[in-house]
Design an enzyme around this catalytic site. Structure first.
Site, PDB file in Angstrom:
ATOM      1  N   GLY A  97       0.841  -1.187   0.000  1.00 19.86           N
ATOM      2  CA  GLY A  97       0.000   0.000   0.000  1.00 19.86           C
ATOM      3  C   GLY A  97       0.876   1.237   0.000  1.00 19.86           C
ATOM      4  N   TYR A  98       0.236   2.356  -0.280  1.00 14.82           N
ATOM      5  CA  TYR A  98       0.957   3.621  -0.414  1.00 14.82           C
ATOM      6  C   TYR A  98       0.497   4.616   0.638  1.00 14.82           C
ATOM      7  CZ  TYR A  98       3.004   1.793  -4.576  1.00 14.82           C
ATOM      8  OH  TYR A  98       3.728   1.016  -5.427  1.00 14.82           O
ATOM      9  N   LEU A  99       1.478   5.131   1.390  1.00 10.88           N
ATOM     10  CA  LEU A  99       1.232   6.239   2.302  1.00 10.88           C
ATOM     11  C   LEU A  99       1.245   7.544   1.519  1.00 10.88           C
ATOM     12  CD1 LEU A  99       3.551   4.952   5.138  1.00 10.88           C
ATOM     13  CD2 LEU A  99       1.056   4.971   5.167  1.00 10.88           C
ATOM     14  N   GLU A 137      -3.511   4.292   1.227  1.00  8.83           N
ATOM     15  CA  GLU A 137      -4.532   4.599   0.242  1.00  8.83           C
ATOM     16  C   GLU A 137      -5.151   3.295  -0.257  1.00  8.83           C
ATOM     17  OE1 GLU A 137      -2.814   7.192  -2.784  1.00  8.83           O
ATOM     18  OE2 GLU A 137      -1.476   8.037  -1.279  1.00  8.83           O
ATOM     19  N   ASN A 181       2.647   0.866 -10.022  1.00 11.29           N
ATOM     20  CA  ASN A 181       1.820   0.347  -8.929  1.00 11.29           C
ATOM     21  C   ASN A 181       1.107   1.476  -8.203  1.00 11.29           C
ATOM     22  OD1 ASN A 181       2.336  -2.804  -8.102  1.00 11.29           O
ATOM     23  ND2 ASN A 181       4.002  -1.949  -9.304  1.00 11.29           N
TER      24      ASN A 181
END
Length: 154
Positions: A28-30, A81, A143
């Site tokens: 996941g992406y912060l 996110e 990604n």
């Protein structure tokens, strides 16, 4: 500071599946800004926090740090996110290089891409017969872009 030089390609067929053992990844992406990404990834029983700078061609700055698995799970569950990227990664040796083939699931199901890390942008390398169109410079395949615009919506 590390530097990542990576090229990305679409994959055709499924003959590649017999060439390596897949490992499940959740990431996941912060932050998924094109100027910088901050990613949390769990692979098996280990977890990493990765910070990447803006791409210039096929090159960008990259920093990676191990983090406790429980922290990574909390980041993925509460801070990252949506959607979380889920994929199976196959590491496939070919003519002295290693191709990483990612088979995506969830909202990105049906997408299969292969990446190869290089030591220089102009480095030559052999392509297996299951490598198709190059998408290195197509931001849709990043990604970090797949969380905003999942493959299932294309």
């Amino acid at each position: 500071m590390g530097v990542e030089i990576e090229r990305k390609f679409l994959v055709c067929g499924d003959n590649w599946k017999a060439l390596g053992q897949g490992v499940l990844l959740r990431q996941g992406y912060l932050s998924s800004s094109p100027e910088r990404t901050v990613r949390v990834r769990i692979e098996g029983e280990s977890a990493m926090l990765t910070i990447k700078g803006k791409s210039s061609g096929a090159t960008r700055n990259e920093w990676e740090y191990p983090v406790p698995l429980s922290d990574a799970e909390a980041f993925l569950d509460t801070l990252c996110e949506r959607p979380i990227i889920e994929k199976k990664r196959y590491r496939i040796p070919f003519e002295g290089m290693v191709w990483e083939v990612d088979e995506f699931f969830g909202e990105n199901a049906g997408l299969v891409v292969a990446e190869i890390e290089l030591t220089a942008e102009n480095q030559s390398f052999a392509k297996p017969d299951w490598i198709a169109e190059e998408v290195t410079h197509d931001a849709r395949y990043f990604n970090s872009s797949l969380i905003r615009n999942p493959y299932s919506t294309w």
